[in-house]
Design a protein around this motif. Structure first.
Motif, PDB file in Angstrom:
ATOM      1  N   PRO A  31      -4.445  34.194 -25.910  1.00  0.00           N
ATOM      2  CA  PRO A  31      -4.713  35.513 -26.486  1.00  0.00           C
ATOM      3  C   PRO A  31      -3.813  36.608 -25.921  1.00  0.00           C
ATOM      4  O   PRO A  31      -3.352  36.515 -24.782  1.00  0.00           O
ATOM      5  N   TYR A  57      -3.003  34.827 -30.883  1.00  0.00           N
ATOM      6  CA  TYR A  57      -3.651  35.872 -31.676  1.00  0.00           C
ATOM      7  C   TYR A  57      -3.769  37.132 -30.830  1.00  0.00           C
ATOM      8  O   TYR A  57      -3.610  37.081 -29.595  1.00  0.00           O
ATOM      9  N   ILE A  76     -12.642  35.816 -25.214  1.00  0.00           N
ATOM     10  CA  ILE A  76     -11.755  34.811 -24.591  1.00  0.00           C
ATOM     11  C   ILE A  76     -12.580  33.817 -23.773  1.00  0.00           C
ATOM     12  O   ILE A  76     -12.370  32.606 -23.852  1.00  0.00           O
TER      13      ILE A  76
END
Ligand code: NAD
Length: 450
Positions: free
Chosen positions: A210, A243, A349
């Motif tokens: 992430p 992402y 996360i």
């Protein structure tokens, strides 16, 4: 092949520091004298621009070789440790010794770096090595197979080519360490095969890494660095930001910044840019196209099936349960998800598998500290992407589903060695306190010494 490698190792050829230095020098010559051929092979496999070959493959290797050469003597030296009172008089130290025959299995996305970078510590640590390049990067695999025997000691370093059948056969052999780079599914196959001989493994896997854009972050810099990390090798990078989580109220500004960066890097038509890689093959092209089904494209979205190219593409309004958020994307598609605040980003996360890399863009010191402390990830970088790879002293590897074991620099040398504990005791004086017959006095003395 294995008999030959084992015999070389048993003769002690690979143990000498001169041999190790010689092999590192030869590896550097292999690269320097064949840069053009390497560029050509990578051009054919991935349309990799020369600058990306230097940045993502060669310069990392040059720096690792230089680092290993510089520190080799220190790494191989006995490492003294303190001997406590019960062990006195005596000396204790850790002695690195080579493991034996190491298998290195590479992946196709950085097909030079991913076989040669583990080779550096394997040679520095004094091992014989079998290299299995990924068959998917056909031209580079063939070139590695041609160059390695020409430059390195063929009695100690061998290349095995092939796909599933050949690799399955190879994995039946007994190795002293296996370093595998690739996806988790094959990682499990490798680990199962290794279990037969209790061979230790290093698994360099991937995952969804992430990138969090915090409130108040420098959006222009964040957009440039996220897009660079995502577009290098057309997103086919294990540590690429998979992402983006952007905190509320900033999404449109971030999208504007990403749009501007895309234009600045690749012009009006990224698909035609010679600075942008292609997707490795038709299967991966189709897999990536599938992620776009039913999604809202905010930037890019065009593709050229013939040329196997996909524009850097930003998706918005993606739901966590969508297909694109289930697996590592491994291509130039970037979902941007909005979250209320940093807490929500951290929870998002933490609820998922531990990634190979995690990135935070922020100006807030306290947030930076929380990210470092609260996110379990293989590698972490604040205010940039990928750049930690350029530091040889930073061990590289995953945690949980993103892998196990680390290499690069000393961590790589230690990984490819057995760190043997050695103690040398003086024969005199002989303190009888540990020997029977036991007594109250000996007990008291032992307590005092403990
Ligand atoms: P890949 O298809 O090239 O496979 C990797 C290796 O496994 C190859 O050598 C291949 O021949 C072998 N292999 C494939 N199928 C096998 C089987 N059934 N049995 C035995 N061996 C088999 O690579 P991939 O899996 O597509 O790689 C992509 C993944 O690798 C991504 O998840 C990426 O994140 C990860 N990756 C990790 C790193 C890292 O350093 N951590 C680097 C690059 C890629």
């Amino acid at each position: 092949m294995m008999d030959q490698l084992r015999a070389t190792f048993a003769r002690g050829v690979t143990r000498s520091l001169d041999w190790r230095r010689g092999q590192l020098d030869a590896l550097e010559r292999l690269l320097r004298e064949n840069e053009a051929a390497i560029e050509k092979a990578l051009e054919r496999d991935l349309a990799k621009p020369a600058q990306e070959v230097l940045l993502g493959e060669l310069s990392l290797l040059y720096s690792e070789i230089k680092h290993a050469r510089k520190h080799l003597k220190r790494w191989t030296r006995p490492r003294r440790v303190r001997t406590p009172a019960v062990g006195q008089p005596g000396r204790s130290w850790v002695q690195a010794e080579p493991l034996g025959v190491v298998l290195i299995m590479g992946a196709w996305n950085y097909p030079v770096q991913l076989v040669l970078s583990p080779l550096i510590p394997a040679l520095a640590a004094g091992n014989a090595v079998v290299i299995k390049p990924s068959e998917i990067a056909t031209h580079t695999a063939a070139l590695m197979g041609e160059l390695i025997p020409r430059y390195l000691d063929a009695n100690a370093v061998q290349v095995v080519q092939g796909a599933v059948d050949e690799t399955t056969e190879l994995l039946k052999q007994r190795f002293d360490h296996i370093l595998y780079t690739g996806g988790a599914a094959v990682g499990k196959i490798v680990m199962k095969a290794a279990a037969e001989y209790l061979t230790p493994v290093t698994l360099e896997l991937g995952g969804k890494s992430p990138a969090v854009v915090d409130a108040g972050a420098d959006l222009e810099s964040a957009a440039r660095r996220i897009f660079w990390g995502k577009c290098l090798n057309a997103g086919q990078t294990c540590i690429a930001p998979d992402y983006v989580l952007v905190t509320q109220g900033q999404r449109e500004h971030l999208l504007d910044a990403l749009r501007a960066q895309l234009h600045a890097m690749y012009g009006d038509d990224p698909l035609a840019s010679s600075d942008y890689c292609k997707i490795i093959n038709a299967r991966h092209f189709k897999r990536l196209q599938g992620y776009l089904d039913g999604q809202t494209v905010a930037i890019g979205g065009k593709a050229d099936e013939q040329a196997e190219r996909i524009e850097p593409t930003v998706l918005v309004d993606v739901k966590p349960e969508d297909a694109v958020m289930q697996e590592e994307i491994f291509g130039p598609i970037l979902p941007v998800l909005e979250v209320p605040d940093l807490d929500a980003a951290l929870s998002f996360i933490r609820e998922r598998d531990k990634p190979l890399a995690a990135y935070l863009f922020t100006r807030n010191k306290a947030h930076e500290q929380r990210f470092v402390e609260e996110i379990s990830t293989g590698n972490l970088c604040i205010n940039d992407t990928l750049m930690f790879m350029s530091v040889p002293d930073l061990p590289f590897g995953g945690v949980g589903m993103s892998g196990m074991g680390q290499y690069h620099g000393k961590a790589g040398f230690d990984r490819m060695s057995h760190l043997k504990s050695v103690m040398k005791r003086s024969r005199f004086p002989e303190v009888s306190v540990r020997f029977p017959p036991y007594s109250g006095l000996k007990m008291k003395l032992l307590r005092w010494l403990s």
